[in-house]
Scaffold this motif. Structure first.
Motif, PDB file in Angstrom:
ATOM      1  N   ALA A 108       0.829  -1.210   0.000  1.00  0.00           N
ATOM      2  CA  ALA A 108       0.000   0.000   0.000  1.00  0.00           C
ATOM      3  C   ALA A 108       0.867   1.265   0.000  1.00  0.00           C
ATOM      4  O   ALA A 108       0.550   2.249  -0.687  1.00  0.00           O
ATOM      5  CB  ALA A 108      -0.922  -0.011   1.215  1.00  0.00           C
ATOM      6  N   THR A 111       2.271   1.704  -3.454  1.00  0.00           N
ATOM      7  CA  THR A 111       1.216   2.210  -4.329  1.00  0.00           C
ATOM      8  C   THR A 111       1.002   3.697  -4.108  1.00  0.00           C
ATOM      9  O   THR A 111       0.825   4.470  -5.056  1.00  0.00           O
ATOM     10  CB  THR A 111      -0.088   1.446  -4.071  1.00  0.00           C
ATOM     11  N   ASN A 112       1.028   4.129  -2.849  1.00  0.00           N
ATOM     12  CA  ASN A 112       0.856   5.544  -2.536  1.00  0.00           C
ATOM     13  C   ASN A 112       2.000   6.382  -3.099  1.00  0.00           C
ATOM     14  O   ASN A 112       1.785   7.489  -3.613  1.00  0.00           O
ATOM     15  CB  ASN A 112       0.759   5.719  -1.018  1.00  0.00           C
ATOM     16  N   TYR A 115       1.472   6.683  -6.804  1.00  0.00           N
ATOM     17  CA  TYR A 115       0.373   7.603  -7.096  1.00  0.00           C
ATOM     18  C   TYR A 115       0.806   9.053  -6.922  1.00  0.00           C
ATOM     19  O   TYR A 115       0.489   9.917  -7.752  1.00  0.00           O
ATOM     20  CB  TYR A 115      -0.823   7.298  -6.201  1.00  0.00           C
ATOM     21  N   THR A 150      -4.132   5.125 -12.324  1.00  0.00           N
ATOM     22  CA  THR A 150      -4.561   4.696 -10.993  1.00  0.00           C
ATOM     23  C   THR A 150      -5.105   3.273 -11.024  1.00  0.00           C
ATOM     24  O   THR A 150      -4.783   2.448 -10.153  1.00  0.00           O
ATOM     25  CB  THR A 150      -5.634   5.651 -10.454  1.00  0.00           C
ATOM     26  N   ILE A 151      -5.919   2.973 -12.028  1.00  0.00           N
ATOM     27  CA  ILE A 151      -6.449   1.612 -12.155  1.00  0.00           C
ATOM     28  C   ILE A 151      -5.311   0.613 -12.358  1.00  0.00           C
ATOM     29  O   ILE A 151      -5.299  -0.473 -11.760  1.00  0.00           O
ATOM     30  CB  ILE A 151      -7.455   1.549 -13.320  1.00  0.00           C
ATOM     31  N   VAL A 153      -2.120   0.886 -11.420  1.00  0.00           N
ATOM     32  CA  VAL A 153      -1.308   0.752 -10.209  1.00  0.00           C
ATOM     33  C   VAL A 153      -2.033  -0.094  -9.162  1.00  0.00           C
ATOM     34  O   VAL A 153      -1.437  -0.987  -8.534  1.00  0.00           O
ATOM     35  CB  VAL A 153      -0.958   2.149  -9.650  1.00  0.00           C
ATOM     36  N   ILE A 154      -3.326   0.166  -8.973  1.00  0.00           N
ATOM     37  CA  ILE A 154      -4.087  -0.597  -7.980  1.00  0.00           C
ATOM     38  C   ILE A 154      -4.195  -2.062  -8.396  1.00  0.00           C
ATOM     39  O   ILE A 154      -4.065  -2.977  -7.557  1.00  0.00           O
ATOM     40  CB  ILE A 154      -5.483   0.028  -7.788  1.00  0.00           C
ATOM     41  N   ALA A 155      -4.441  -2.313  -9.678  1.00  0.00           N
ATOM     42  CA  ALA A 155      -4.525  -3.702 -10.154  1.00  0.00           C
ATOM     43  C   ALA A 155      -3.197  -4.431  -9.950  1.00  0.00           C
ATOM     44  O   ALA A 155      -3.173  -5.597  -9.537  1.00  0.00           O
ATOM     45  CB  ALA A 155      -4.936  -3.719 -11.624  1.00  0.00           C
ATOM     46  N   THR A 156      -2.096  -3.745 -10.227  1.00  0.00           N
ATOM     47  CA  THR A 156      -0.779  -4.357 -10.011  1.00  0.00           C
ATOM     48  C   THR A 156      -0.548  -4.674  -8.546  1.00  0.00           C
ATOM     49  O   THR A 156      -0.033  -5.751  -8.191  1.00  0.00           O
ATOM     50  CB  THR A 156       0.317  -3.416 -10.529  1.00  0.00           C
ATOM     51  N   ALA A 157      -0.952  -3.762  -7.654  1.00  0.00           N
ATOM     52  CA  ALA A 157      -0.793  -3.997  -6.217  1.00  0.00           C
ATOM     53  C   ALA A 157      -1.626  -5.190  -5.766  1.00  0.00           C
ATOM     54  O   ALA A 157      -1.157  -6.027  -4.972  1.00  0.00           O
ATOM     55  CB  ALA A 157      -1.191  -2.740  -5.442  1.00  0.00           C
ATOM     56  N   LEU A 158      -2.848  -5.300  -6.249  1.00  0.00           N
ATOM     57  CA  LEU A 158      -3.696  -6.433  -5.868  1.00  0.00           C
ATOM     58  C   LEU A 158      -3.108  -7.762  -6.356  1.00  0.00           C
ATOM     59  O   LEU A 158      -3.146  -8.769  -5.637  1.00  0.00           O
ATOM     60  CB  LEU A 158      -5.096  -6.236  -6.443  1.00  0.00           C
TER      61      LEU A 158
END
Length: 360
Positions: A108, A111-112, A115, A150-151, A153-158
Motif C-alpha cells: 500500500a 502504491t501511494n 500515485y 490509478t487503475i 497501479v491498484i490492479a498491479t498492487a492487488l
C-alpha cells in the motif's frame, strides 16, 4: 493450536525461553537498523538531495521529492518490521499471515508513492500542455490518464498481494481477459467512440473554442471534447452532438488554425464598359475604410470573369478573428453601394433581350 504446540516441542527443550529471547533480540536489532536507516534516508531526502535538484531547469523533481519523502521513510520502517517478523521462527501458516499483514502495508505504501509521483508528473505535464496549446486539452486528457494509471497501479498492487498469499493469479487474469473480450464485443461502438475521443485529444485537429466546418455543411464552435462525443454550438445557438468516431473519419475544416485570422470574400458584378482598374481600386479603398479590416495582409481586388451581363469582380480582405467576417462583410457591402454610386459605377440587373422577326 496443535501445530503450534508441536512446533514448540521441536525447539530446544532445555531452554526454550532463552531461544525465543535470542530470536526476539535479533528481530529487534533488525527493526532498529531499519528505523535508523529510515531516519537517515529522510534526512538525505530533506536536506541533501534538494541541493542536487536545485540545479535542474524544472521544479518537477522538487515537487515529487516533497510528496514521496514521508511515505518512503515510512516504507523503510515497515520493511524493517517485515524483515524482523520474517526472521522469527513462526510456523509456516502463522508466518504467512503475521508477516503477510505487514507485506500488505508495504505494498500500500509503494502504491501511494507511485500515485503521488504520477500525480505530480501529470500536473506538471498538464501545465505544459496549457502553456503550449491553451486551456482545454489538459482538462480533457489529464483526468483520463490519471484514472487509467490509478487503475493500473491498484490492479498491479492487488496482483502482487494475491501472489504473496499463494492465490492462483493465472485463472483470475484469464477470467478477466474473457470478461473484457465479451464486454468489448458488446460495446464495440462505445469503445470505438472512446478510442476516437482519445485520438482527438492527442492529435488535436481542433481545440475547445475553435470554429470548425464539417463535410455536411454544419459549422460552429467546439464547446466540449468528451470521450464518446464532441459538442459543437452552431451559429443559430443549437448544440450539435457528434460521435467521435464520425469526426475521426470525416473531413473537418478548422477556421481557427493556424491562427484565428479569417479571410472574407465579396463577389459583385459591374456593367460592361466600366473601368476595371478604377473598380478594383475602389473596392480596395472601400475595404480600407472599415476599421476591422486588417492592413496586413492588404485587401485585394480581382477581375475574375466575364458574366452574361456583368464583369465579375472579387474583393478579398482579412479580419483579426473569424467571428467578425460576417459583420465586416455587411459593413463593406453597405459602403460599396454608396461608393459605386458616387463614382458612377452601376451594378446592372440580369436582363435578357428577345428579338422578334416578323415574316412577310
Amino acid at each position: 493450536m496443535n501445530s503450534i504446540l508441536e512446533f514448540f516441542q521441536q525447539q530446544e527443550t532445555d531452554s526454550p525461553y532463552l531461544y525465543w529471547l535470542k530470536e526476539i533480540l535479533v528481530a529487534v536489532v533488525i527493526f532498529a537498523l531499519f528505523w535508523v536507516l529510515s531516519r537517515l534516508l529522510r534526512w538525505l531526502l530533506t536536506n541533501w538531495v534538494p541541493r542536487l535538484t536545485a540545479f535542474t531547469a524544472t521544479d518537477l523533481d522538487d515537487r515529487i521529492l516533497n510528496r514521496v519523502t514521508p511515505p518512503t521513510a515510512l516504507l523503510v520502517v515497515f520493511a524493517g518490521l517485515y524483515a524482523a517478523l520474517h526472521s522469527l521462527p513462526f510456523p509456516a501458516n502463522v508466518q504467512l499471515w503475521v508477516s503477510g499483514g505487514v507485506f500488505v502495508i508495504n505494498v500500500a505504501l509503494l502504491t501511494n508513492i507511485a500515485y503521488r509521483a504520477t500525480d505530480e508528473l501529470l500536473g506538471w505535464y498538464g501545465n505544459r500542455l496549457a502553456q503550449r496549446h491553451g486551456e482545454g486539452l489538459d482538462r480533457q486528457l489529464i483526468p483520463l490518464l490519471e484514472k487509467l494509471i490509478t487503475i493500473f497501479v491498484i490492479a498491479t498492487a492487488l496482483i502482487i498481494i494475491l501472489k504473496h498469499f499463494n492465490y492462483d493469479i493465472l485463472s483470475l487474469v484469464t477470467a478477466l481477459g474473457i470478461g473484457s473480450l465479451a464486454i468489448g464485443m458488446a460495446a464495440k461502438d462505445t469503445l470505438a467512440n472512446m478510442i476516437s475521443g482519445f485520438t482527438l485529444m492527442i492529435d488535436r485537429p481542433f481545440r475547445i473554442g475553435d470554429r470548425i466546418q464539417l463535410k455536411d455543411g454544419n459549422w460552429g464552435d467546439v464547446t466540449d471534447i468528451g470521450l464518446r462525443t464532441t459538442k459543437i454550438k452552431t451559429v443559430d445557438n443549437t448544440l450539435l452532438i457528434i460521435p467521435n468516431s464520425d469526426l475521426c473519419n470525416t473531413t473537418v475544416i478548422n477556421q481557427a488554425f493556424p491562427d484565428v485570422r479569417a479571410k472574407g470574400r465579396i463577389n459583385l458584378g459591374v456593367s460592361y464598359g466600366s473601368d476595371v482598374e478604377q473598380v478594383k481600386k475602389l473596392l480596395v479603398d472601400t475595404a480600407l475604410e472599415v476599421p476591422n479590416v486588417l492592413r496586413e495582409p492588404i485587401p485585394e481586388a480581382y477581375f475574375t470573369s466575364f458574366g452574361d451581363s456583368t464583369l465579375q469582380m472579387a474583393l478579398f480582405f482579412w479580419v483579426e478573428e473569424y467571428t467578425k467576417v460576417f459583420p465586416v462583410t455587411d459593413t463593406i457591402n453597405t459602403l460599396l453601394i454608396r461608393r459605386l454610386a458616387e463614382h458612377g459605377v452601376s451594378i446592372p440587373y440580369p436582363t435578357q433581350t428577345v428579338l422578334l422577326h416578323k415574316e412577310g
